[in-house]
Design an enzyme around this catalytic site. Structure first.
Site, PDB file in Angstrom:
ATOM      1  N   HIS A 100      46.926  46.556  27.182  1.00  0.00           N
ATOM      2  CA  HIS A 100      47.636  46.380  25.769  1.00  0.00           C
ATOM      3  C   HIS A 100      46.656  45.625  25.058  1.00  0.00           C
ATOM      4  O   HIS A 100      46.125  44.700  25.473  1.00  0.00           O
ATOM      5  CB  HIS A 100      49.035  45.946  25.822  1.00  0.00           C
ATOM      6  CG  HIS A 100      49.088  44.750  26.751  1.00  0.00           C
ATOM      7  ND1 HIS A 100      49.255  44.948  28.010  1.00  0.00           N
ATOM      8  CD2 HIS A 100      49.305  43.348  26.404  1.00  0.00           C
ATOM      9  CE1 HIS A 100      49.682  43.592  28.374  1.00  0.00           C
ATOM     10  NE2 HIS A 100      49.409  42.650  27.500  1.00  0.00           N
ATOM     11  N   LEU A 101      46.433  45.925  23.861  1.00  0.00           N
ATOM     12  CA  LEU A 101      45.489  45.300  22.757  1.00  0.00           C
ATOM     13  C   LEU A 101      46.603  44.289  22.027  1.00  0.00           C
ATOM     14  O   LEU A 101      47.612  44.970  21.298  1.00  0.00           O
ATOM     15  CB  LEU A 101      44.726  46.212  22.036  1.00  0.00           C
ATOM     16  CG  LEU A 101      43.880  45.602  20.928  1.00  0.00           C
ATOM     17  CD1 LEU A 101      42.996  44.609  21.481  1.00  0.00           C
ATOM     18  CD2 LEU A 101      43.401  46.599  20.093  1.00  0.00           C
TER      19      LEU A 101
END
Ligand code: AMP
Ligand code: ZN
Length: 114
Positions: A100-101
């Protein structure tokens, strides 16, 4: 079918404050925001972490970054910017094992991180 938390969020099985979705990615507000703007962008494909990225994922992750930037602008970050972060495994402080960014903004962010 993966029963990981973010796979379930991406499938809509666990509620989230969604800000964007298409066939290959999903973006939603972090449940415990660390800044006035704090959202996560994830591939729908279950990629465990940054170390598990495969050659076939590169175009997807490029599009993910491009979309994250567009969403950051929509969230008011265009002028002052912010931070795009991917935590990886134990030393990176990764707590959810689905790549996840993080996108954070809306206040000055310290550097280096602790
Ligand atoms: P990391 O520590 O990099 O693995 O980040 C995981 C992030 O997911 C943290 O910032 C959490 O606050 C966030 N998070 C955990 N559960 C949820 C959830 N159900 N909805 C939205 N964000 C979540
Ligand atoms: Zn997953």
């Amino acid at each position: 079918m993966s029963d990981c938390l973010f796979c379930k969020i991406a499938r809509g099985e666990i509620p989230s404050k969604k800000i964007f979705e298409d066939d290959e990615m999903f973006a939603f507000h972090d449940i415990a925001p660390k800044a006035p703007v704090h959202f996560l962008v994830i591939p729908k494909k279950h990629i465990e972490n940054c170390m598990e990225v495969e050659a076939g994922d590169t175009a997807l992750l490029g599009r993910l970054l491009h979309r994250a930037a567009a969403l950051a602008k929509e969230q008011g970050m265009e002028e002052r910017g912010g931070r795009f972060v991917i935590n990886c495994k134990e030393d990176g402080g990764q707590t959810v094992d689905h790549l996840h960014l993080h996108v954070l903004g809306g206040r000055p962010l310290g550097w280096p991180p602790g």
